[in-house]
Design an enzyme around this catalytic site. Structure first.
Site, PDB file in Angstrom:
ATOM      1  N   GLY A   1     -16.847  60.754  12.041  1.00  0.00           N
ATOM      2  CA  GLY A   1     -16.052  60.363  12.987  1.00  0.00           C
ATOM      3  C   GLY A   1     -15.425  58.968  12.978  1.00  0.00           C
ATOM      4  N   GLN A   2     -14.290  58.076  13.356  1.00  0.00           N
ATOM      5  CA  GLN A   2     -13.969  56.874  13.764  1.00  0.00           C
ATOM      6  C   GLN A   2     -15.411  56.644  14.577  1.00  0.00           C
ATOM      7  OE1 GLN A   2     -10.192  56.809  13.684  1.00  0.00           O
ATOM      8  NE2 GLN A   2     -10.080  57.974  15.460  1.00  0.00           N
TER       9      GLN A   2
ATOM     10  N   THR B   1     -11.350  67.115  18.502  1.00  0.00           N
ATOM     11  CA  THR B   1     -10.209  66.306  18.750  1.00  0.00           C
ATOM     12  C   THR B   1      -9.231  66.560  18.392  1.00  0.00           C
ATOM     13  OG1 THR B   1     -10.849  65.153  16.418  1.00  0.00           O
ATOM     14  CG2 THR B   1     -12.305  63.766  19.032  1.00  0.00           C
TER      15      THR B   1
ATOM     16  N   TYR C   1     -18.991  60.068  25.097  1.00  0.00           N
ATOM     17  CA  TYR C   1     -16.466  59.422  24.951  1.00  0.00           C
ATOM     18  C   TYR C   1     -16.746  61.222  25.754  1.00  0.00           C
ATOM     19  CZ  TYR C   1     -18.899  56.136  21.569  1.00  0.00           C
ATOM     20  OH  TYR C   1     -19.618  54.684  21.497  1.00  0.00           O
TER      21      TYR C   1
ATOM     22  N   TYR D   1      -7.455  70.346  25.541  1.00  0.00           N
ATOM     23  CA  TYR D   1      -8.228  69.414  24.936  1.00  0.00           C
ATOM     24  C   TYR D   1      -9.157  68.774  26.491  1.00  0.00           C
ATOM     25  CZ  TYR D   1      -9.865  64.598  22.906  1.00  0.00           C
ATOM     26  OH  TYR D   1     -10.108  63.468  23.115  1.00  0.00           O
TER      27      TYR D   1
ATOM     28  N   LYS E   1     -12.701  68.711  27.772  1.00  0.00           N
ATOM     29  CA  LYS E   1     -13.533  66.821  27.949  1.00  0.00           C
ATOM     30  C   LYS E   1     -14.310  67.069  28.945  1.00  0.00           C
ATOM     31  CE  LYS E   1     -14.131  64.121  24.863  1.00  0.00           C
ATOM     32  NZ  LYS E   1     -15.066  64.215  24.141  1.00  0.00           N
TER      33      LYS E   1
ATOM     34  N   TRP F   1      -6.485  56.250  22.790  1.00  0.00           N
ATOM     35  CA  TRP F   1      -6.186  55.881  21.219  1.00  0.00           C
ATOM     36  C   TRP F   1      -6.306  55.771  20.798  1.00  0.00           C
ATOM     37  CZ3 TRP F   1      -0.701  53.469  23.267  1.00  0.00           C
ATOM     38  CH2 TRP F   1      -0.050  54.932  24.315  1.00  0.00           C
TER      39      TRP F   1
HETATM   40  P1  NDP Z   1     -13.465  62.193  14.763  1.00  0.00           P
HETATM   41  O1  NDP Z   1     -12.474  63.668  15.416  1.00  0.00           O
HETATM   42  O2  NDP Z   1     -13.710  60.842  14.188  1.00  0.00           O
HETATM   43  O3  NDP Z   1     -14.539  62.222  14.786  1.00  0.00           O
HETATM   44  C1  NDP Z   1     -15.516  63.420  15.509  1.00  0.00           C
HETATM   45  C2  NDP Z   1     -16.774  63.686  14.411  1.00  0.00           C
HETATM   46  O4  NDP Z   1     -17.169  65.329  15.444  1.00  0.00           O
HETATM   47  C3  NDP Z   1     -16.903  64.766  13.336  1.00  0.00           C
HETATM   48  O5  NDP Z   1     -16.913  63.131  13.040  1.00  0.00           O
HETATM   49  C4  NDP Z   1     -16.584  65.496  13.028  1.00  0.00           C
HETATM   50  O6  NDP Z   1     -17.839  65.789  12.155  1.00  0.00           O
HETATM   51  C5  NDP Z   1     -17.598  66.151  14.079  1.00  0.00           C
HETATM   52  N1  NDP Z   1     -17.212  67.579  14.856  1.00  0.00           N
HETATM   53  C6  NDP Z   1     -17.017  67.925  14.967  1.00  0.00           C
HETATM   54  N2  NDP Z   1     -16.925  69.142  15.366  1.00  0.00           N
HETATM   55  C7  NDP Z   1     -18.298  69.398  15.128  1.00  0.00           C
HETATM   56  C8  NDP Z   1     -19.290  70.873  15.466  1.00  0.00           C
HETATM   57  N3  NDP Z   1     -19.121  71.700  15.732  1.00  0.00           N
HETATM   58  N4  NDP Z   1     -20.623  70.176  15.573  1.00  0.00           N
HETATM   59  C9  NDP Z   1     -20.881  68.553  15.082  1.00  0.00           C
HETATM   60  N5  NDP Z   1     -19.849  67.815  15.685  1.00  0.00           N
HETATM   61  C10 NDP Z   1     -18.494  68.028  14.628  1.00  0.00           C
HETATM   62  O7  NDP Z   1     -13.413  61.332  16.930  1.00  0.00           O
HETATM   63  P2  NDP Z   1     -13.658  59.999  16.790  1.00  0.00           P
HETATM   64  O8  NDP Z   1     -14.330  59.505  16.590  1.00  0.00           O
HETATM   65  O9  NDP Z   1     -12.074  59.589  17.613  1.00  0.00           O
HETATM   66  O10 NDP Z   1     -13.466  60.721  18.488  1.00  0.00           O
HETATM   67  C11 NDP Z   1     -14.928  60.206  18.993  1.00  0.00           C
HETATM   68  C12 NDP Z   1     -14.943  60.565  20.849  1.00  0.00           C
HETATM   69  O11 NDP Z   1     -14.350  59.433  21.473  1.00  0.00           O
HETATM   70  C13 NDP Z   1     -14.905  62.527  20.932  1.00  0.00           C
HETATM   71  O12 NDP Z   1     -15.564  62.183  21.800  1.00  0.00           O
HETATM   72  C14 NDP Z   1     -13.224  61.983  20.897  1.00  0.00           C
HETATM   73  O13 NDP Z   1     -12.767  62.904  22.295  1.00  0.00           O
HETATM   74  C15 NDP Z   1     -13.079  60.685  21.897  1.00  0.00           C
HETATM   75  N6  NDP Z   1     -11.737  60.133  21.869  1.00  0.00           N
HETATM   76  C16 NDP Z   1     -11.036  60.200  21.050  1.00  0.00           C
HETATM   77  C17 NDP Z   1      -9.582  59.813  20.913  1.00  0.00           C
HETATM   78  C18 NDP Z   1      -8.849  59.256  20.021  1.00  0.00           C
HETATM   79  O14 NDP Z   1      -8.360  59.131  19.801  1.00  0.00           O
HETATM   80  N7  NDP Z   1      -9.495  59.518  18.577  1.00  0.00           N
HETATM   81  C19 NDP Z   1      -9.402  58.975  22.713  1.00  0.00           C
HETATM   82  C20 NDP Z   1      -9.841  59.010  23.506  1.00  0.00           C
HETATM   83  C21 NDP Z   1     -11.250  59.696  23.509  1.00  0.00           C
HETATM   84  P3  NDP Z   1     -17.682  66.255  10.884  1.00  0.00           P
HETATM   85  O15 NDP Z   1     -16.797  64.983  10.225  1.00  0.00           O
HETATM   86  O16 NDP Z   1     -19.042  65.758  10.250  1.00  0.00           O
HETATM   87  O17 NDP Z   1     -17.264  67.908  10.652  1.00  0.00           O
END
Ligand code: NDP
Length: 294
Positions: free
Chosen positions: A9-10, A61, A98, A124, A128, A149
């Site tokens: 993820g990011q 997400t 997070y 969502y 959370k 964001w």
């Molecule tokens: P991303 O969507 O970029 O990454 C989320 C990761 O979660 C993916 O790499 C995915 O893994 C993994 N994932 C999804 N489902 C599962 C599962 N069942 N088991 C294990 N892993 C899983 O998220 P961000 O990096 O953007 O977000 C990080 C955190 O920040 C999260 O908690 C999000 O809720 C929070 N957040 C994000 C915001 C945003 O704008 N993006 C805003 C506010 C909070 P894989 O690729 O291997 O499937």
């Protein structure tokens, strides 16, 4: 040693990059939060790697899709997080997790503090919030980092979507009445590790919720304008000539989003001495990282 979940993820990717050999990081193939026995796998990893902290950057997400998949969102962002926290408590492992500005309903115009009442508008946000509550109830040593964001140069996010659309369309309509702060994932990862280090140095670990997002504020329209300004200066093939600000009601989505997504980050600054750069400086840094890649 730190174990990172969600390494593709990011935020998880940025953490893994920063930590280098000081971490072990896993994706959803290796540890899947939908599996009822995922904590057994953690126990095996614990015996192999002896980590003292888990940073959970894994999450469901897809904000709009969650409206039609509430059970899956609740499982990954809610109950699984509770099981993770319970495991951390039993094994004396610190949990960093997070959460999101979407736990608020977005009323008012002031930045939300950690103490303010939550009232999510979406599945969502609800999922959370459930994760937050289960961590708090678990008694595990924890930091819950609420952010907003999030973007980086390559993830699926507003920044990369805008860059693509600027090449395809001459005019774009962008929501201008949602206010918040874009957060550059590498900056969030760096601030998280600094906060964790500071927390570990305190006599009593300051478990709790902390807001951490990019400095200052803007709207999606303001963010888009800034991206267009940089793109026009750096990239060829930009078609877009005009951005039109529109209200949220003219851009209906499955999930409702808060109009006020501002997060007050004072608590993290006073507790840990941690603050993220101004969002515009972060955006320039993100652009610079793209230029260096080419
Ligand atoms: P991303 O969507 O970029 O990454 C989320 C990761 O979660 C993916 O790499 C995915 O893994 C993994 N994932 C999804 N489902 C599962 C599962 N069942 N088991 C294990 N892993 C899983 O998220 P961000 O990096 O953007 O977000 C990080 C955190 O920040 C999260 O908690 C999000 O809720 C929070 N957040 C994000 C915001 C945003 O704008 N993006 C805003 C506010 C909070 P894989 O690729 O291997 O499937």
């Amino acid at each position: 040693m730190i174990l990172v979940l969600g390494k593709n993820g990011q935020v998880g990717g940025a953490l893994a990059k920063l930590l280098g050999s000081g971490e072990v990081a896993f994706d959803s193939q290796e540890i899947n939060l939908t599996q009822p026995d995922f904590t057994d796998r953690l126990t095996v990893l614990f015996q192999q790697h002896d980590f003292s902290t888990i940073i959970n950057a894994a999450a469901y997400t897809q904000v709009d899709k969650a409206e039609s998949e509430p059970e899956l969102a609740m499982r990954i962002n809610g109950n699984a997080v509770g099981e993770l926290a319970g495991w951390c408590k039993t094994h004396d492992v610190t949990l960093v997790h997070y959460s999101t500005d979407y736990v608020f309903d977005g009323s008012g115009t002031k930045p939300h503090t950690e103490e303010e009442a939550t009232a999510p508008l979406s599945v969502y946000g609800e999922s959370k919030l459930r994760g937050e509550r289960l961590i708090t109830e678990s008694g595990a040593e924890h930091l819950i980092v609420r952010t907003s964001w999030v973007y980086d140069a390559s993830g699926k996010n507003f920044f990369t979507t805008m860059r693509r659309l600027f090449m395809e369309r001459e005019e774009l309509k962008i929501v201008a009445d949602q206010a918040g702060a874009p957060t550059y994932a590498p900056h969030l990862a760096r601030a998280t590790l600094a906060a964790l280090e500071a927390a570990k140095k305190t006599e009593h670990f300051p478990s709790g919720i902390y807001h951490l997002c990019g400095g200052s504020e803007t709207s999606w329209y303001g963010f888009a304008r800034a991206i267009l300004g940089l793109a026009s200066g750096h990239e060829s093939g930009i078609k877009c000539r005009q951005l039109q600000p529109i209200p949220t009601c003219e851009y209906p989505t499955e999930a409702l989003r808060p109009l006020n997504s501002r997060l007050d980050c004072t608590k993290a600054e006073t507790t840990f001495g941690v603050r993220l750069p101004h969002w515009e400086d972060a955006l320039k840094e993100c652009y610079e990282s793209i230029r260096l890649r080419h």
